[in-house]
Design a protein around this motif. Structure first.
Motif, PDB file in Angstrom:
ATOM      1  N   GLY A  28      50.954  53.885  44.011  1.00 16.03           N
ATOM      2  CA  GLY A  28      50.920  54.483  42.693  1.00 16.03           C
ATOM      3  C   GLY A  28      50.734  53.489  41.573  1.00 16.03           C
ATOM      4  N   MET A  29      50.806  52.183  41.880  1.00 14.36           N
ATOM      5  CA  MET A  29      50.643  51.144  40.858  1.00 14.36           C
ATOM      6  C   MET A  29      49.198  51.147  40.351  1.00 14.36           C
ATOM      7  SD  MET A  29      51.331  47.038  41.228  1.00 14.36           S
ATOM      8  CE  MET A  29      53.105  47.226  41.413  1.00 14.36           C
ATOM      9  N   TYR A  30      49.030  51.141  39.027  1.00 21.16           N
ATOM     10  CA  TYR A  30      47.704  51.192  38.397  1.00 21.16           C
ATOM     11  C   TYR A  30      47.014  49.844  38.533  1.00 21.16           C
ATOM     12  CZ  TYR A  30      44.119  51.847  34.818  1.00 21.16           C
ATOM     13  OH  TYR A  30      42.921  51.928  34.143  1.00 21.16           O
ATOM     14  N   ILE A  31      45.710  49.872  38.812  1.00 17.91           N
ATOM     15  CA  ILE A  31      44.930  48.648  38.944  1.00 17.91           C
ATOM     16  C   ILE A  31      43.606  48.792  38.204  1.00 17.91           C
ATOM     17  CG2 ILE A  31      45.888  47.915  41.166  1.00 17.91           C
ATOM     18  CD1 ILE A  31      43.504  49.151  42.540  1.00 17.91           C
ATOM     19  N   GLU A  32      43.075  47.659  37.772  1.00 18.34           N
ATOM     20  CA  GLU A  32      41.731  47.577  37.213  1.00 18.34           C
ATOM     21  C   GLU A  32      40.903  46.714  38.154  1.00 18.34           C
ATOM     22  OE1 GLU A  32      42.277  46.022  33.319  1.00 18.34           O
ATOM     23  OE2 GLU A  32      42.892  47.946  32.462  1.00 18.34           O
ATOM     24  N   ALA A  33      39.669  47.137  38.416  1.00 14.75           N
ATOM     25  CA  ALA A  33      38.885  46.477  39.451  1.00 14.75           C
ATOM     26  C   ALA A  33      37.422  46.351  39.057  1.00 14.75           C
ATOM     27  CB  ALA A  33      39.008  47.249  40.775  1.00 14.75           C
ATOM     28  N   GLU A  34      36.745  45.435  39.750  1.00  7.93           N
ATOM     29  CA  GLU A  34      35.302  45.266  39.636  1.00  7.93           C
ATOM     30  C   GLU A  34      34.711  45.273  41.038  1.00  7.93           C
ATOM     31  OE1 GLU A  34      34.760  41.584  37.618  1.00  7.93           O
ATOM     32  OE2 GLU A  34      35.096  42.422  35.623  1.00  7.93           O
ATOM     33  N   ILE A  35      33.675  46.055  41.229  1.00  3.89           N
ATOM     34  CA  ILE A  35      32.967  46.097  42.509  1.00  3.89           C
ATOM     35  C   ILE A  35      31.696  45.271  42.368  1.00  3.89           C
ATOM     36  CG2 ILE A  35      31.863  47.551  44.245  1.00  3.89           C
ATOM     37  CD1 ILE A  35      33.649  49.843  43.346  1.00  3.89           C
ATOM     38  N   TYR A  36      31.553  44.227  43.205  1.00  2.15           N
ATOM     39  CA  TYR A  36      30.374  43.371  43.147  1.00  2.15           C
ATOM     40  C   TYR A  36      29.238  44.055  43.902  1.00  2.15           C
ATOM     41  CZ  TYR A  36      33.472  39.613  41.553  1.00  2.15           C
ATOM     42  OH  TYR A  36      34.357  38.863  40.834  1.00  2.15           O
ATOM     43  N   THR A  37      28.258  44.554  43.156  1.00  2.00           N
ATOM     44  CA  THR A  37      27.169  45.312  43.787  1.00  2.00           C
ATOM     45  C   THR A  37      26.004  44.432  44.205  1.00  2.00           C
ATOM     46  OG1 THR A  37      26.232  45.806  41.607  1.00  2.00           O
ATOM     47  CG2 THR A  37      27.772  47.403  42.535  1.00  2.00           C
TER      48      THR A  37
ATOM     49  N   PHE B 231      40.276  42.712  41.886  1.00  3.75           N
ATOM     50  CA  PHE B 231      41.162  43.602  41.140  1.00  3.75           C
ATOM     51  C   PHE B 231      42.411  42.865  40.680  1.00  3.75           C
ATOM     52  CE2 PHE B 231      42.508  43.865  45.539  1.00  3.75           C
ATOM     53  CZ  PHE B 231      43.889  43.905  45.471  1.00  3.75           C
ATOM     54  N   HIS B 232      43.081  43.435  39.706  1.00  2.00           N
ATOM     55  CA  HIS B 232      44.374  42.932  39.254  1.00  2.00           C
ATOM     56  C   HIS B 232      45.233  44.115  38.840  1.00  2.00           C
ATOM     57  CE1 HIS B 232      42.019  43.038  35.430  1.00  2.00           C
ATOM     58  NE2 HIS B 232      43.132  43.602  34.992  1.00  2.00           N
ATOM     59  N   VAL B 233      46.534  43.913  38.946  1.00  2.00           N
ATOM     60  CA  VAL B 233      47.460  44.968  38.546  1.00  2.00           C
ATOM     61  C   VAL B 233      47.628  44.918  37.040  1.00  2.00           C
ATOM     62  CG1 VAL B 233      48.660  44.978  40.755  1.00  2.00           C
ATOM     63  CG2 VAL B 233      49.462  43.480  38.935  1.00  2.00           C
ATOM     64  N   GLN B 234      48.053  46.028  36.475  1.00  3.67           N
ATOM     65  CA  GLN B 234      48.083  46.156  35.023  1.00  3.67           C
ATOM     66  C   GLN B 234      49.063  45.187  34.369  1.00  3.67           C
ATOM     67  OE1 GLN B 234      49.278  50.008  33.548  1.00  3.67           O
ATOM     68  NE2 GLN B 234      47.872  49.886  31.832  1.00  3.67           N
ATOM     69  N   ASN B 235      50.169  44.904  35.017  1.00  2.00           N
ATOM     70  CA  ASN B 235      51.185  44.046  34.401  1.00  2.00           C
ATOM     71  C   ASN B 235      50.956  42.561  34.675  1.00  2.00           C
ATOM     72  OD1 ASN B 235      51.746  44.088  37.091  1.00  2.00           O
ATOM     73  ND2 ASN B 235      53.921  44.546  36.887  1.00  2.00           N
ATOM     74  N   ASN B 236      49.852  42.220  35.348  1.00  2.00           N
ATOM     75  CA  ASN B 236      49.541  40.808  35.620  1.00  2.00           C
ATOM     76  C   ASN B 236      48.026  40.652  35.682  1.00  2.00           C
ATOM     77  OD1 ASN B 236      49.412  38.155  36.357  1.00  2.00           O
ATOM     78  ND2 ASN B 236      50.648  38.351  38.209  1.00  2.00           N
ATOM     79  N   THR B 237      47.406  40.533  34.513  1.00  2.00           N
ATOM     80  CA  THR B 237      45.945  40.464  34.450  1.00  2.00           C
ATOM     81  C   THR B 237      45.404  39.089  34.809  1.00  2.00           C
ATOM     82  OG1 THR B 237      46.060  39.916  32.088  1.00  2.00           O
ATOM     83  CG2 THR B 237      45.870  42.252  32.675  1.00  2.00           C
TER      84      THR B 237
ATOM     85  N   HIS C 295      46.354  38.571  51.154  1.00  2.00           N
ATOM     86  CA  HIS C 295      47.143  38.978  49.991  1.00  2.00           C
ATOM     87  C   HIS C 295      48.404  39.693  50.478  1.00  2.00           C
ATOM     88  CE1 HIS C 295      44.225  37.779  47.080  1.00  2.00           C
ATOM     89  NE2 HIS C 295      43.311  38.558  47.577  1.00  2.00           N
ATOM     90  N   PRO C 296      49.592  39.198  50.137  1.00  2.00           N
ATOM     91  CA  PRO C 296      50.831  39.864  50.575  1.00  2.00           C
ATOM     92  C   PRO C 296      50.983  41.225  49.923  1.00  2.00           C
ATOM     93  CG  PRO C 296      51.309  38.134  48.970  1.00  2.00           C
ATOM     94  CD  PRO C 296      49.844  38.027  49.288  1.00  2.00           C
ATOM     95  N   THR C 297      51.018  42.277  50.740  1.00  2.00           N
ATOM     96  CA  THR C 297      51.072  43.631  50.199  1.00  2.00           C
ATOM     97  C   THR C 297      52.448  43.996  49.658  1.00  2.00           C
ATOM     98  OG1 THR C 297      51.535  44.473  52.428  1.00  2.00           O
ATOM     99  CG2 THR C 297      49.240  44.470  51.715  1.00  2.00           C
ATOM    100  N   GLU C 298      53.473  43.151  49.899  1.00  2.00           N
ATOM    101  CA  GLU C 298      54.797  43.506  49.384  1.00  2.00           C
ATOM    102  C   GLU C 298      54.866  43.431  47.865  1.00  2.00           C
ATOM    103  OE1 GLU C 298      55.055  39.179  50.900  1.00  2.00           O
ATOM    104  OE2 GLU C 298      54.295  41.111  51.596  1.00  2.00           O
ATOM    105  N   ILE C 299      53.877  42.797  47.225  1.00  2.00           N
ATOM    106  CA  ILE C 299      53.883  42.735  45.763  1.00  2.00           C
ATOM    107  C   ILE C 299      53.275  43.991  45.156  1.00  2.00           C
ATOM    108  CG2 ILE C 299      53.757  40.223  45.792  1.00  2.00           C
ATOM    109  CD1 ILE C 299      50.828  40.416  45.074  1.00  2.00           C
ATOM    110  N   PHE C 300      52.710  44.866  45.994  1.00  2.00           N
ATOM    111  CA  PHE C 300      52.094  46.092  45.514  1.00  2.00           C
ATOM    112  C   PHE C 300      52.982  47.290  45.850  1.00  2.00           C
ATOM    113  CE2 PHE C 300      48.162  43.575  46.847  1.00  2.00           C
ATOM    114  CZ  PHE C 300      48.089  42.930  45.612  1.00  2.00           C
ATOM    115  N   ILE C 301      52.902  48.306  45.001  1.00  2.00           N
ATOM    116  CA  ILE C 301      53.677  49.526  45.195  1.00  2.00           C
ATOM    117  C   ILE C 301      52.723  50.719  45.123  1.00  2.00           C
ATOM    118  CG2 ILE C 301      55.517  50.977  44.257  1.00  2.00           C
ATOM    119  CD1 ILE C 301      56.790  48.487  43.119  1.00  2.00           C
TER     120      ILE C 301
END
Length: 390
Positions: free
Chosen positions: A306-315, A260-266, A298-304
């Motif tokens: 309610g922050m929108y994310i786009e993700a891929e699930i590896y099936t 996944f990645h956050v919307q403001n940092n693809t 992954h340091p969770t302090e960079i996440f807030i």
């Protein structure tokens, strides 16, 4: 030419002029070919190229072979960051009162047990008084109950007196315990409460550490027991709340990797895994919620929250023959590679060949016509783009 036309019969002159005109039209059509078509034609014609060993080294060209690479079947989804229910608290007063002190602002960090607000109300003093009176009566009633119990055993008093002493003691004890619990909810220690330290204020504390995200009151405001004062969130354990479509549900399993990645940092990718899958479908959107955990590295302090994310699930994952994406050049919907025909100390010779490509993943592209190449064939894996377009 002028004399020649005079010698030709009129009918033949007409056909000759028509012939010349057709040649000119054909020439004009070829001149209007697009640059892309000309590039494709050049790519097909320039099938063999030779470069010196010095050019190969200076341009930092690289050679490689077709290798087996993992290609993931993915389900694209989106969602947001959230925290577990136990890491989010809405603080309110168990007992209504006026806010005497409230100095916190959204974004401030608080520690567990810290006083976040002070309330004031004369009723608090009345509750403490009732507790002290019940405590004093309880000692007397307990002594009377024990005395009547001994007397009734010796047949020295009536059963009625004993039952009354027992009832008075039990009622007062129940009232004492009830008042004691209420004082504890007000953060007043019943064991140290005396007539000298009765107070009209109580401290409101936070049960968790975290950050203030909402302030719903102000100094001087009266808040009831149902009124929220503060919202505090602990972001130490963030998780993903994703939504997948109903049709994708059969392919998602607990433990599958999530990228996944956050919307403001693809450009910055993060990873996690599927932890829970909801067993109910949202009837309006026809989606199912998926709860994912973020990897510990992954340091969770960079996440807030309610922050929108786009993700891929590896099936699922398949191992397929592939080349680096830099080795394949696509021109006019056709893909080409440069395979090494020969090499000496002084030069390298490459042949341009068309390939059929499939999936792309992790910097590699699937080669579908791998059977057209020998097992140990080497390809130009870095620099092919410039050579093919020359």
């Amino acid at each position: 030419m002028k004399n020649y036309f005079k010698k030709l019969p009129l009918k033949h002159s007409f056909y000759f002029v028509l012939f010349i005109a057709l040649i000119q039209l054909t020439g004009c059509g070829n001149g209007e070919k697009s640059t892309q078509e000309e590039t494709a034609l050049a790519a097909e014609e320039n099938t063999v190229q030779t470069i010196s060993a010095e050019q190969f080294k200076t341009a930092q060209f690289e050679l490689g072979k077709i290798t087996q690479q993992d290609f993931n079947e993915v389900i694209k989804t989106n969602g947001m960051f959230d925290v577990a229910p136990e890491n989010k608290v809405i603080i309110s007063a168990f007992f209504g009162g006026y806010i005497k002190e409230l100095k916190l602002l959204p974004g401030q960090e608080v520690r567990k047990g810290q006083t976040v607000a002070i309330l004031e109300n004369p009723d608090y003093a009345k509750l403490q008084q009732d507790f002290l009176e019940a405590k004093g009566s309880l000692n007397h009633l307990k002594g009377e109950f024990e005395r009547q119990k001994n007397l009734v055993a010796d047949n020295s008093t009536s059963q009625k007196n004993f039952l009354k002493a027992e009832a008075d003691y039990n009622v007062t004890q129940s009232r004492f315990e009830s008042l004691k619990k209420q004082l504890e909810m007000m953060n007043i220690n019943p064991a140290t409460l005396t007539n000298e330290n009765i107070k009209t204020t109580i401290n409101i504390t936070t049960p968790i550490a975290g950050f203030v995200t909402h302030v719903g009151a102000a100094t001087g405001m009266f808040v009831s027991a149902q009124s929220p004062i503060l919202t505090i969130i602990n972001t130490d354990h963030m998780h993903l709340e994703l939504n997948i479509y109903e049709k994708d549900l059969p392919f998602v399993r607990v433990g599958q990797q999530i990228k996944f990645h956050v919307q403001n940092n693809t450009h910055e990718e993060h990873f996690g895994d599927v932890y829970l899958i909801n067993q109910a479908i949202n009837e309006e959107s026809r989606t199912v919620s998926v709860h994912g955990h973020v990897d510990d590295d992954h340091p969770t302090e960079i996440f807030i929250p309610g922050m929108y994310i786009e993700a891929e699930i590896y099936t699922s994952t398949k191992s397929l023959p592939a080349l680096p994406v830099e080795a394949v050049v696509t021109i006019d919907n056709k893909s080409y590679v440069l395979l090494k025909i020969s090499s000496t100390e002084n030069e390298y010779t490459f042949e341009q060949r068309e390939v059929t490509t499939g999936k792309t993943s992790g910097g590699f592209v699937e080669i579908l016509n791998v059977q057209d190449f020998a097992e140990n064939t080497e390809f130009l894996t870095n620099g092919a783009f410039n050579l093919i377009l020359e």
